[in-house]
Every structure is written in C-alpha cells, then in structure tokens.
Scaffold this motif. Sequence first.
Motif, short mmCIF file in Angstrom:
data_model
loop_
_atom_site.label_atom_id
_atom_site.label_comp_id
_atom_site.label_asym_id
_atom_site.label_seq_id
_atom_site.Cartn_x
_atom_site.Cartn_y
_atom_site.Cartn_z
N ILE A 9 0.73 -1.22 -0.15
CA ILE A 9 0.03 0.01 -0.11
C ILE A 9 0.71 1.26 -0.15
N PHE A 10 1.98 1.19 0.77
CA PHE A 10 2.66 2.33 0.73
C PHE A 10 3.52 2.66 -0.46
N LEU A 54 12.07 3.56 -3.85
CA LEU A 54 11.11 3.50 -3.08
C LEU A 54 10.62 1.99 -2.38
N CYS A 55 10.84 1.01 -3.47
CA CYS A 55 10.63 -0.23 -3.11
C CYS A 55 11.58 -0.62 -2.16
N VAL A 77 -0.35 -6.19 -4.72
CA VAL A 77 -0.95 -5.40 -3.98
C VAL A 77 -1.08 -3.99 -4.52
N ALA A 78 0.29 -3.46 -4.81
CA ALA A 78 0.62 -2.14 -5.36
C ALA A 78 0.09 -2.12 -6.64
N PHE A 79 0.07 -3.07 -7.68
CA PHE A 79 -0.42 -2.94 -8.81
C PHE A 79 -1.80 -3.04 -8.96
N ALA A 80 -2.49 -3.68 -8.07
CA ALA A 80 -4.15 -3.77 -7.98
C ALA A 80 -4.55 -2.13 -7.56
N CYS A 81 -3.87 -1.87 -6.54
CA CYS A 81 -4.08 -0.45 -6.02
C CYS A 81 -3.77 0.56 -6.93
#
Length: 136
Positions: A9-10, A54-55, A77-81
């Motif tokens: 998420i971050f 950032l990763c 999660v990051a891609f879906a968001c």
Amino acid sequence: MINVLKAGIFYFLGVFAMGFMLGALRSFFLVSYTGPVMAVLIEIPLMLIFAWYLCLLLTRKLEIPSDIYGRLLMGTVAFACLLTGEILIAVLLQAGRVTDFFLTFDLPENRIGLGAQIAFALFPAIQGYGQAKANR
C-alpha cells in the motif's frame, strides 16, 4: 504478512503520488513539445528510478523477507491499487466509464505505460531475488 500488505500500500501511494505529479507535468507541458509517446518515454525512467528506490526503502524499513511469495504479494497489492486508482481517476475526474479506461490501452503511449507499471509491480520480487542470491 501485515508488513507485506502495508509495504504494498505504501509502495502504491508513493508511486501514485509521484506519477500524479509527473503525469500532470507531462500532460500540461511536455506533450505539446514532444508528442504523447516521446513524453511518456521521457517520464518513465524517472518513475521507474523513483519506484526502485522507494521499493528498496520500504522493504528494508518494513523488514520484508526476500522470499518470492511475500515480494510478489507486495507487488500485486501495489499494482492492484494502482490500477484501481487510475480507473477511479478516469471515471471520476474525466467523466468516463470503466470500459473507456481499458480502451485507452489501444494507444501506444498507454501500452508503454502499462509495461512500466508491470515492471513497477515486479520490482519487489526482483530485489528480493537479488537479496536472496547475495545471502547465499
């Protein structure tokens, strides 16, 4: 597991915010001088460098193990968001429909952008692989 979800998420939030800023600059200033494809090709390296670091920062700070499953989950999660955020912007701010959003991938600049987004989603796993290999 919670840290992996937090990291995803971050990761999304940071990259989405940077993408929003650079995308606005690209749309308002760069496209008129270079055209849409060249403007995206100029923006993408900046975005990917930012996403890479950032990763790295998030996986270290939140102590994400280098195993492939957690890293793939973080990227997923990051891609879906990210896709959800882009769809919401297209629907709410541009008064479009969800189907219109997916039809924009007909344009070469949007296909290039999607490729960069897939790379962004894979960065946690790529970095985790490198860390696991270095620890052997």
